[in-house]
Design a protein around this motif. Structure first.
Motif, PDB file in Angstrom:
ATOM      1  N   TYR A  69      37.998  60.936  -9.814  1.00 43.10           N
ATOM      2  CA  TYR A  69      39.139  61.308 -10.641  1.00 43.10           C
ATOM      3  C   TYR A  69      38.721  61.986 -11.940  1.00 43.10           C
ATOM      4  CZ  TYR A  69      41.470  58.227  -7.337  1.00 43.10           C
ATOM      5  OH  TYR A  69      41.936  57.649  -6.192  1.00 43.10           O
ATOM      6  N   ILE A  70      37.521  61.723 -12.389  1.00 43.41           N
ATOM      7  CA  ILE A  70      37.046  62.358 -13.627  1.00 43.41           C
ATOM      8  C   ILE A  70      36.890  63.857 -13.405  1.00 43.41           C
ATOM      9  CG2 ILE A  70      35.119  62.513 -15.240  1.00 43.41           C
ATOM     10  CD1 ILE A  70      34.657  59.520 -14.824  1.00 43.41           C
ATOM     11  N   ASN A  71      36.217  64.229 -12.317  1.00 46.46           N
ATOM     12  CA  ASN A  71      36.039  65.647 -12.016  1.00 46.46           C
ATOM     13  C   ASN A  71      37.366  66.286 -11.628  1.00 46.46           C
ATOM     14  OD1 ASN A  71      34.420  68.010 -11.614  1.00 46.46           O
ATOM     15  ND2 ASN A  71      34.526  67.663  -9.409  1.00 46.46           N
ATOM     16  N   ALA A  72      38.206  65.530 -10.907  1.00 49.94           N
ATOM     17  CA  ALA A  72      39.519  66.055 -10.522  1.00 49.94           C
ATOM     18  C   ALA A  72      40.333  66.409 -11.765  1.00 49.94           C
ATOM     19  CB  ALA A  72      40.260  65.026  -9.673  1.00 49.94           C
ATOM     20  N   ALA A  73      40.301  65.532 -12.769  1.00 46.94           N
ATOM     21  CA  ALA A  73      41.040  65.789 -14.006  1.00 46.94           C
ATOM     22  C   ALA A  73      40.476  67.007 -14.738  1.00 46.94           C
ATOM     23  CB  ALA A  73      40.996  64.561 -14.903  1.00 46.94           C
ATOM     24  N   ALA A  74      39.155  67.131 -14.759  1.00 46.41           N
ATOM     25  CA  ALA A  74      38.528  68.261 -15.446  1.00 46.41           C
ATOM     26  C   ALA A  74      38.937  69.586 -14.809  1.00 46.41           C
ATOM     27  CB  ALA A  74      37.004  68.109 -15.423  1.00 46.41           C
ATOM     28  N   ARG A  75      38.955  69.612 -13.470  1.00 48.79           N
ATOM     29  CA  ARG A  75      39.351  70.838 -12.769  1.00 48.79           C
ATOM     30  C   ARG A  75      40.821  71.156 -12.991  1.00 48.79           C
ATOM     31  NH1 ARG A  75      35.492  74.287 -10.527  1.00 48.79           N
ATOM     32  NH2 ARG A  75      33.583  73.101 -10.202  1.00 48.79           N
ATOM     33  N   CYS A  76      41.640  70.113 -13.047  1.00 49.53           N
ATOM     34  CA  CYS A  76      43.066  70.322 -13.311  1.00 49.53           C
ATOM     35  C   CYS A  76      43.274  70.928 -14.696  1.00 49.53           C
ATOM     36  CB  CYS A  76      43.810  68.994 -13.203  1.00 49.53           C
ATOM     37  SG  CYS A  76      44.833  68.866 -11.735  1.00 49.53           S
ATOM     38  N   ARG A  77      42.520  70.450 -15.664  1.00 50.28           N
ATOM     39  CA  ARG A  77      42.650  71.004 -17.018  1.00 50.28           C
ATOM     40  C   ARG A  77      42.292  72.487 -17.022  1.00 50.28           C
ATOM     41  NH1 ARG A  77      43.560  66.986 -20.695  1.00 50.28           N
ATOM     42  NH2 ARG A  77      42.742  64.893 -20.230  1.00 50.28           N
ATOM     43  N   GLU A  78      41.264  72.858 -16.270  1.00 57.09           N
ATOM     44  CA  GLU A  78      40.879  74.266 -16.179  1.00 57.09           C
ATOM     45  C   GLU A  78      41.985  75.080 -15.513  1.00 57.09           C
ATOM     46  OE1 GLU A  78      36.947  74.946 -14.544  1.00 57.09           O
ATOM     47  OE2 GLU A  78      36.289  72.997 -15.268  1.00 57.09           O
ATOM     48  N   ALA A  79      42.601  74.516 -14.488  1.00 56.86           N
ATOM     49  CA  ALA A  79      43.694  75.213 -13.807  1.00 56.86           C
ATOM     50  C   ALA A  79      44.865  75.431 -14.759  1.00 56.86           C
ATOM     51  CB  ALA A  79      44.140  74.423 -12.585  1.00 56.86           C
ATOM     52  N   ILE A  80      45.167  74.424 -15.581  1.00 59.84           N
ATOM     53  CA  ILE A  80      46.262  74.539 -16.551  1.00 59.84           C
ATOM     54  C   ILE A  80      45.942  75.606 -17.591  1.00 59.84           C
ATOM     55  CG2 ILE A  80      47.391  73.334 -18.470  1.00 59.84           C
ATOM     56  CD1 ILE A  80      47.222  70.767 -16.716  1.00 59.84           C
ATOM     57  N   GLU A  81      44.692  75.659 -18.013  1.00 56.30           N
ATOM     58  CA  GLU A  81      44.299  76.662 -18.998  1.00 56.30           C
ATOM     59  C   GLU A  81      44.485  78.064 -18.434  1.00 56.30           C
ATOM     60  OE1 GLU A  81      40.449  77.819 -21.796  1.00 56.30           O
ATOM     61  OE2 GLU A  81      40.465  75.961 -20.629  1.00 56.30           O
ATOM     62  N   SER A  82      44.237  78.210 -17.130  1.00 48.08           N
ATOM     63  CA  SER A  82      44.369  79.512 -16.485  1.00 48.08           C
ATOM     64  C   SER A  82      45.830  79.858 -16.196  1.00 48.08           C
ATOM     65  CB  SER A  82      43.569  79.520 -15.178  1.00 48.08           C
ATOM     66  OG  SER A  82      43.599  80.798 -14.591  1.00 48.08           O
ATOM     67  N   ASP A  83      46.619  78.833 -15.856  1.00 48.09           N
ATOM     68  CA  ASP A  83      48.035  79.062 -15.536  1.00 48.09           C
ATOM     69  C   ASP A  83      48.868  77.943 -16.167  1.00 48.09           C
ATOM     70  OD1 ASP A  83      50.475  79.693 -14.519  1.00 48.09           O
ATOM     71  OD2 ASP A  83      49.941  79.499 -12.405  1.00 48.09           O
ATOM     72  N   PRO A  84      49.172  78.057 -17.454  1.00 45.33           N
ATOM     73  CA  PRO A  84      49.777  76.943 -18.194  1.00 45.33           C
ATOM     74  C   PRO A  84      51.243  76.663 -17.874  1.00 45.33           C
ATOM     75  CG  PRO A  84      49.504  78.863 -19.610  1.00 45.33           C
ATOM     76  CD  PRO A  84      48.830  79.199 -18.328  1.00 45.33           C
TER      77      PRO A  84
END
Length: 563
Positions: A69-84
């Motif tokens: 879940y730690i890596n999953a959350a990190a990737r989600c944050r990157e996705a949000i930064e790309s498509d907020p």
């Protein structure tokens, strides 16, 4: 990734279509259990288009399948930064944070999603559920009510609202919604649990037992893997058995519930820093013994804009919430609730003082006047902010209630030698039993309450430290026995206010009528007038305490509890 133009905009339409097709196939693979293959495709897209939001989100979902879940959350944050503006990413990020028990962070995330799509019922449900976990019950209630306004037949939201109302002692409202939903779904498992809980709150124990035993049989037959829900039902059933006088059944059932809770949290991988509380206790004990009879505190008077802070401490389930609620009824008192300002300051003491990396509690030995003034200012700013007061306010008393601030008495005295500390004491046997019969949010200290043995062990370690601090920390303390507080009432409350130098106000006697929300397991009891039925409850389980009598005897003697 933070630029104004998306990486997708730099690709031609054909390439975009190809990437979307590949990712669509990868999502299908993920659903089929082909996790590695899906991850490979997502990584291939990211190699071609760094920052591709859909590929990042797929990587997050892949990490979720592995329980990372730690890596999953990190990737989600990157996705949000790309498509907020993609609310799905926020929803999943909140889910990943919830699974790491980072409820406050999850709440911030899902609130951003709701701001983007304020009429999305699924987002509002997640907001309500997350707010409830973060103990923001008022915010949770509002979210569930908004869902029902959008979708009047959304029964899941109604079931959640029943729980929220019950948690804020709005039993009539909870019962009204329950009766409404029962019209169309009478045998719903979750409704039966809610009905059983309401029955117990209303002291209709036999009806509660019927509903909860039905729910338990149903979940064991249909959802045996739902460990958390089974544990919640068992906890309610144990309390109902106890109310009905079936003490052996109550103890056996609570033991089973706690085993399930422990299993659930260990499976969630929440054992990080499992021994942090005990390590802190050991470090503080060693430091305190090394300082001599008194902690060295400068005799200089430090400027204090407001009133001296008041702290309420004690072992969990010793009456701290009741005391907090009594004081909170006073119009000139602002109570913080269980905000970990002191604990967070201890962890960040080097940062706050500007000393750089510092080891707590050893750093307390040589705090300078400048260090202490910075710590005082930091605490005051945080405390007054939480209390909703102007930092220059001199008309109100700020009361900081957190039971296990008990172990920070040396730290509190180091920065606030003028502080007033109210210490709640209760029969150690009743305390340990009550901790065992209550589910707490899992953390390094509360994880010991999964068994009576664990509760006794951590009680002994904590209160042994307190006895040491009694002799060595010359802070202004007022000890009150829970039994005396509920037994004598007004005289003890007057004595408490006099100690804290707070003027008398009759409102404190009407504390149980307060609309103030209580976010601890004690919320049921503090909505009623003072009562003594919880005193001596351990006698119903006297045989269970035989193995622990020797360990608890020093504290029975020290706190003057005689059989």
């Amino acid at each position: 990734m933070g630029s104004s133009s998306s990486p997708h905009q730099k690709m031609d339409a054909a390439m975009l279509h190809q990437m979307d097709t590949m990712l669509g196939q990868a999502y299908g693979m993920l659903q089929q259990g082909k996790v590695a293959e899906a991850g490979q495709i997502a990584q291939h897209v990211l190699n071609s288009v760094p920052g591709h939001a859909k590929a990042l989100f797929l990587m997050a979902c892949t990490a979720e399948k592995y329980g990372d879940y730690i890596n999953a959350a990190a990737r989600c944050r990157e996705a949000i930064e790309s498509d907020p503006k993609q609310t799905t990413y926020y929803f999943k990020l909140a889910d990943f944070l919830n699974k790491q028990f980072k409820y406050e962070e999850a709440l911030e995330v899902i609130e951003k999603a709701v701001n983007i799509a304020p009429t999305n019922a699924n987002l509002l449900m997640m907001l309500g559920e997350t707010a409830f976990r973060a103990m923001e019950i008022e915010k949770a209630t509002d979210a569930f009510e908004r869902v029902i306004r959008l979708k009047p037949d959304f029964h899941e939201a109604k079931r959640s609202l029943i729980v929220a109302y019950e948690s804020t002692n709005k039993l009539d409202k909870a019962r009204s919604i329950l009766n409404d939903v029962k019209q169309t779904d009478p045998d719903n498992l979750y409704l039966r649990v809610s009905e059983g809980r309401l029955d117990r709150r209303e002291k209709n124990y036999k009806s509660a037992i019927v509903n909860l035993e039905f729910a338990l049989k149903t979940i064991q037959a249909t959802q045996p893997q739902n460990v958390e829900m089974r544990g919640n039902i068992l906890e309610e059933l144990a309390k109902s058995y106890e109310g009905d006088g079936r003490y052996e059944d109550a103890y056996r059932t609570m033991s089973e519930a706690q085993q399930l809770f422990q299993q659930h949290y260990s499976q969630q991988g929440n054992n990080l820093n499992a021994n942090r509380y005990e390590r802190l206790l050991a470090a503080e004990t060693a430091w305190l013994k090394s300082t001599g009879n008194l902690i060295s505190v400068s005799e200089e008077t430090y400027a204090l804009k407001g009133k001296p802070p008041v702290f309420i401490v004690g072992f969990p389930r010793s009456g701290t919430t009741l005391t907090e609620q009594i004081l909170a009824a006073h119009p000139q008192v602002r109570v913080l609730g269980e905000i970990e300002i002191i604990a967070n300051m201890a962890q960040k003491i080097g940062e706050i003082t500007g000393r750089g990396p510092s080891v707590f509690p050893d750093v307390l030995t040589d705090l300078s006047r400048s260090d202490i003034e910075k710590l005082r200012a930091h605490y005051t700013q945080k405390a007054y902010q939480h209390a909703g007061l102007n930092p220059d306010d001199t008309q109100h008393w700020v009361v900081d209630k957190l039971p296990l601030n008990l172990i920070y008495l040396p730290f509190i005295y180091s920065i606030f030698p003028e502080a007033k500390v109210i210490v709640l004491l209760r029969d150690p046997r009743d305390v340990c039993l009550s901790c065992f019969f209550q589910f707490f949010r899992h953390n390094s200290a509360m994880q010991h309450f999964y068994s009576l043995q664990g509760a006794v062990d951590i009680y002994v370690k904590t209160m042994r430290f307190y006895l040491l601090a009694q002799d060595m920390v010359p802070i202004s303390r007022w000890e009150v026995h829970y039994e005396a507080l509920v037994g004598e009432g007004e005289p003890k409350i007057r004595e408490m206010l006099e100690f804290a130098e707070i003027p008398w106000n009759d409102a404190v006697l009407e504390y149980h009528k307060s609309k103030r929300l209580v976010y601890t397991p004690s919320y049921e009891g503090v909505s009623e007038k003072l009562y003594t039925s919880s005193c001596g409850k351990w006698r119903n389980y006297e045989d269970k305490f035989a193995p622990h009598q020797k360990a608890l005897q020093p504290f029975l003697d020290a706190f003057n509890y005689k059989d």
